[in-house]
Design a protein around this motif. Structure first.
Motif, PDB file in Angstrom:
ATOM      1  N   MET A  55       0.832  -1.206   0.000  1.00  0.00           N
ATOM      2  CA  MET A  55       0.000   0.000   0.000  1.00  0.00           C
ATOM      3  C   MET A  55       0.869   1.259   0.000  1.00  0.00           C
ATOM      4  O   MET A  55       0.528   2.273  -0.629  1.00  0.00           O
ATOM      5  CB  MET A  55      -0.936  -0.030   1.219  1.00  0.00           C
ATOM      6  CG  MET A  55      -2.061  -1.054   1.091  1.00  0.00           C
ATOM      7  SD  MET A  55      -3.232  -0.984   2.460  1.00  0.00           S
ATOM      8  CE  MET A  55      -2.333  -1.889   3.705  1.00  0.00           C
ATOM      9  N   ARG A  56       2.019   1.197   0.685  1.00  0.00           N
ATOM     10  CA  ARG A  56       2.906   2.356   0.670  1.00  0.00           C
ATOM     11  C   ARG A  56       3.453   2.597  -0.741  1.00  0.00           C
ATOM     12  O   ARG A  56       3.570   3.750  -1.184  1.00  0.00           O
ATOM     13  CB  ARG A  56       4.046   2.156   1.665  1.00  0.00           C
ATOM     14  CG  ARG A  56       5.049   3.318   1.692  1.00  0.00           C
ATOM     15  CD  ARG A  56       6.132   3.054   2.723  1.00  0.00           C
ATOM     16  NE  ARG A  56       5.587   3.095   4.075  1.00  0.00           N
ATOM     17  CZ  ARG A  56       5.361   4.232   4.740  1.00  0.00           C
ATOM     18  NH1 ARG A  56       5.594   5.420   4.179  1.00  0.00           N
ATOM     19  NH2 ARG A  56       4.874   4.187   5.961  1.00  0.00           N
ATOM     20  N   ALA A  61       3.267   6.067  -5.435  1.00  0.00           N
ATOM     21  CA  ALA A  61       3.151   6.206  -6.897  1.00  0.00           C
ATOM     22  C   ALA A  61       2.023   7.160  -7.293  1.00  0.00           C
ATOM     23  O   ALA A  61       2.225   8.082  -8.111  1.00  0.00           O
ATOM     24  CB  ALA A  61       2.923   4.838  -7.539  1.00  0.00           C
ATOM     25  N   GLU A  62       0.816   7.012  -6.735  1.00  0.00           N
ATOM     26  CA  GLU A  62      -0.331   7.790  -7.198  1.00  0.00           C
ATOM     27  C   GLU A  62      -1.193   8.340  -6.069  1.00  0.00           C
ATOM     28  O   GLU A  62      -2.342   8.735  -6.285  1.00  0.00           O
ATOM     29  CB  GLU A  62      -1.198   6.957  -8.141  1.00  0.00           C
ATOM     30  CG  GLU A  62      -0.449   6.469  -9.378  1.00  0.00           C
ATOM     31  CD  GLU A  62      -1.353   5.703 -10.324  1.00  0.00           C
ATOM     32  OE1 GLU A  62      -2.582   5.774 -10.169  1.00  0.00           O
ATOM     33  OE2 GLU A  62      -0.803   5.024 -11.211  1.00  0.00           O
ATOM     34  N   GLU A  69      -6.894   1.404  -3.734  1.00  0.00           N
ATOM     35  CA  GLU A  69      -7.080   0.344  -4.717  1.00  0.00           C
ATOM     36  C   GLU A  69      -6.211  -0.877  -4.372  1.00  0.00           C
ATOM     37  O   GLU A  69      -6.640  -2.028  -4.512  1.00  0.00           O
ATOM     38  CB  GLU A  69      -6.751   0.868  -6.111  1.00  0.00           C
ATOM     39  CG  GLU A  69      -7.768   1.865  -6.650  1.00  0.00           C
ATOM     40  CD  GLU A  69      -7.438   2.333  -8.050  1.00  0.00           C
ATOM     41  OE1 GLU A  69      -6.388   1.858  -8.571  1.00  0.00           O
ATOM     42  OE2 GLU A  69      -8.194   3.139  -8.609  1.00  0.00           O
ATOM     43  N   VAL A  70      -5.001  -0.590  -3.972  1.00  0.00           N
ATOM     44  CA  VAL A  70      -4.127  -1.713  -3.583  1.00  0.00           C
ATOM     45  C   VAL A  70      -4.729  -2.461  -2.405  1.00  0.00           C
ATOM     46  O   VAL A  70      -4.746  -3.694  -2.348  1.00  0.00           O
ATOM     47  CB  VAL A  70      -2.720  -1.194  -3.245  1.00  0.00           C
ATOM     48  CG1 VAL A  70      -1.859  -2.315  -2.636  1.00  0.00           C
ATOM     49  CG2 VAL A  70      -2.036  -0.643  -4.478  1.00  0.00           C
TER      50      VAL A  70
END
Length: 371
Positions: A55-56, A61-62, A69-70
Motif C-alpha cells: 500500500m505504501r 506512486a499515485e 485500490e491496492v
C-alpha cells in the motif's frame, strides 16, 4: 491388598525416572509452545508488513486513491492478512475494520473480528493518513491447541510406557529376589546344596548371585571340613584316651606306695601331653584345610627331615624286631608345616611297626616323579 511390586526398589526408581521424565516433557513442551507461538506471531507481523509495504508503494506512486485500490485488491484475493484499515484523520477510507486510534508498530486488537484477537502492524503513509493490516489469531490458536493436544497424548503415552516398563522391571526383579529368598530358606532348612539361579545376563543381580553362591560353596566346604575334623578328632583321640584310662585304672589297682602313684601320675601327664599335642595338630590341619595358617608355610628339604625321622624311630624299630631303612633318591623340597609333616611320617612308621610282623623291613623312599 498390598501389591508387592509397587513396593520394590525397581518400581520406586522407575517412578522417579518417570517423574523426572514428566517434568522434562513439561518443560520441553512449554519451551516448544512459547517458541511456536512466537514464530506464528512473527509470521503474522511479517505478512502485515508486506501488505503495508504494498500500500505504501501505491501511495508513493499515485497517492491515496492508489493506496485504497491496492488495499481493495489485497482484500479481494486470498492472502495472509484478514483485516485492513485505511483512514484519514480518524475517518475510514477503506477496509473491513472500524476507525481506531492511530498507533504505529505492532498493534494487537483483543476481542476484535467476530470475537477473535487480531494481531497486525500499523503505520502512517503521511501525517494523518494511517494504514493497518492484521490477521485473526484464531488459526494460530487452533494450531497451538493441536500442538498442545499432541504433546498431551505423547506425554500420556510416555507415562504409560514408563509405568508399564517399571511394572515389568519390578516384576522381573521381584521374581529374581524371590528365587534368592527361596534358595536362602532352603539353605536355612538344611539343604546346603541349594544355590541361587543365575540367568547368565552378567548384570548386577547375576554378579550378586554368583558371589553368594561362591560364599555358599565356601561355607559348605568349611562345614564338610568341620565334619571331617570332628570325625578325625573322635577317631584319633579314642586310642590314646583309652590307653590313658587303662593306665590310670592299672595304677589304681596295682599301686601301693607313693612312688608307684607318682610314677603313674607322671605317665598320665606324659600321655595327656601327647593327647594335647595330637589335638593341636588336628586343629592345625583343620585350619590349613580351611585356608588359614598357610602364610606360616616354609620351604622344607625332605632329605634332612626324613633322616631326622629315621634317627627318631630307628631304635624303636630295631627293638620291635623291624628294620627301618632310608633311601634318598632325589633332592626334593616342598612347602608346608614341618611339625605336621614329621607327625605324618611318625604315624605311618608307627602303624608299620604295630601292624607288621617281626623281621619286616620298613623303607622310607624319597624320589621324584615329574613335577
Amino acid at each position: 491388598m498390598r501389591i508387592r511390586f509397587l513396593y520394590t526398589e525397581a518400581f520406586r526408581l522407575s517412578a522417579i525416572y518417570a517423574g523426572v521424565f514428566a517434568l522434562s516433557v513439561l518443560a520441553m513442551g512449554s519451551v516448544v509452545f512459547v517458541m511456536t507461538d512466537r514464530a506464528f506471531r512473527d509470521q503474522v507481523v511479517q505478512f502485515s508488513r508486506a501488505d503495508i509495504a504494498a500500500m505504501r508503494n501505491g501511495f508513493d506512486a499515485e497517492g491515496v486513491k492508489e493506496a485504497r485500490e491496492v488495499l481493495q485488491q489485497i482484500m479481494g484475493k486470498p492472502g495472509e492478512s484478514d483485516f485492513f484499515l485505511l483512514q484519514k484523520d480518524g475517518k475510514k477510507i477503506a477496509g473491513n475494520l472500524p476507525p481506531m486510534p492511530a498507533r504505529g508498530g505492532i498493534v494487537s486488537l483483543p476481542g476484535a473480528g467476530a470475537g477473535h484477537d487480531i494481531l497486525g502492524v500499523g503505520d502512517f503513509l503521511e501525517p494523518g493518513l494511517y494504514v493497518y493490516a492484521g490477521s485473526d489469531l484464531q488459526r494460530v490458536h487452533a494450531t497451538e491447541q493441536e500442538i498442545l493436544q499432541t504433546l498431551a497424548w505423547l506425554f500420556a503415552l510416555a507415562m504409560l510406557l514408563a509405568i508399564g516398563g517399571g511394572t515389568l522391571v519390578s516384576r522381573s526383579f521381584l521374581q529374581r529376589s524371590d528365587a534368592m529368598a527361596r534358595a536362602c530358606r532352603a539353605i536355612m532348612d538344611g539343604d546346603l546344596k541349594a544355590r541361587i539361579p543365575v540367568r547368565g545376563a552378567q548384570d548386577e543381580l547375576d554378579r550378586l548371585a554368583g558371589t553368594i553362591n561362591e560364599m555358599l560353596d565356601r561355607i559348605a566346604a568349611l562345614m564338610e571340613n568341620l565334619r571331617q575334623v570332628t570325625n578325625d578328632i573322635a577317631h584319633d583321640l579314642r586310642t590314646p584316651v583309652s590307653h590313658l584310662r587303662q593306665r590310670l585304672e592299672r595304677a589304681r589297682e596295682e599301686s601301693h606306695a607313693a612312688e608307684d602313684y607318682a610314677e603313674a601320675l607322671s605317665a598320665a601327664i606324659e600321655k595327656t601331653d601327647e593327647i594335647l599335642q595330637l589335638f593341636a595338630s588336628l586343629l592345625r590341619i583343620a585350619q590349613i584345610e580351611g585356608g588359614a595358617r598357610r602364610a606360616d608355610f616354609t620351604q622344607i628339604p625332605l632329605g634332612p627331615l626324613l633322616t631326622h625321622v629315621r634317627d627318631m624311630f630307628g631304635a624303636v624299630a630295631e627293638a620291635s624286631g623291624h628294620h627301618l631303612e632310608l633311601r634318598l633318591g632325589a633332592d626334593v623340597a616342598i612347602r608346608g608345616d614341618r611339625a605336621l609333616i614329621i607327625q605324618l611320617l611318625s604315624n605311618l612308621i608307627e602303624n608299620a611297626i604295630l601292624h607288621t610282623p617281626e623281621g619286616t623291613a620298613i623303607t622310607l623312599l624319597l624320589s621324584r616323579a615329574g613335577e
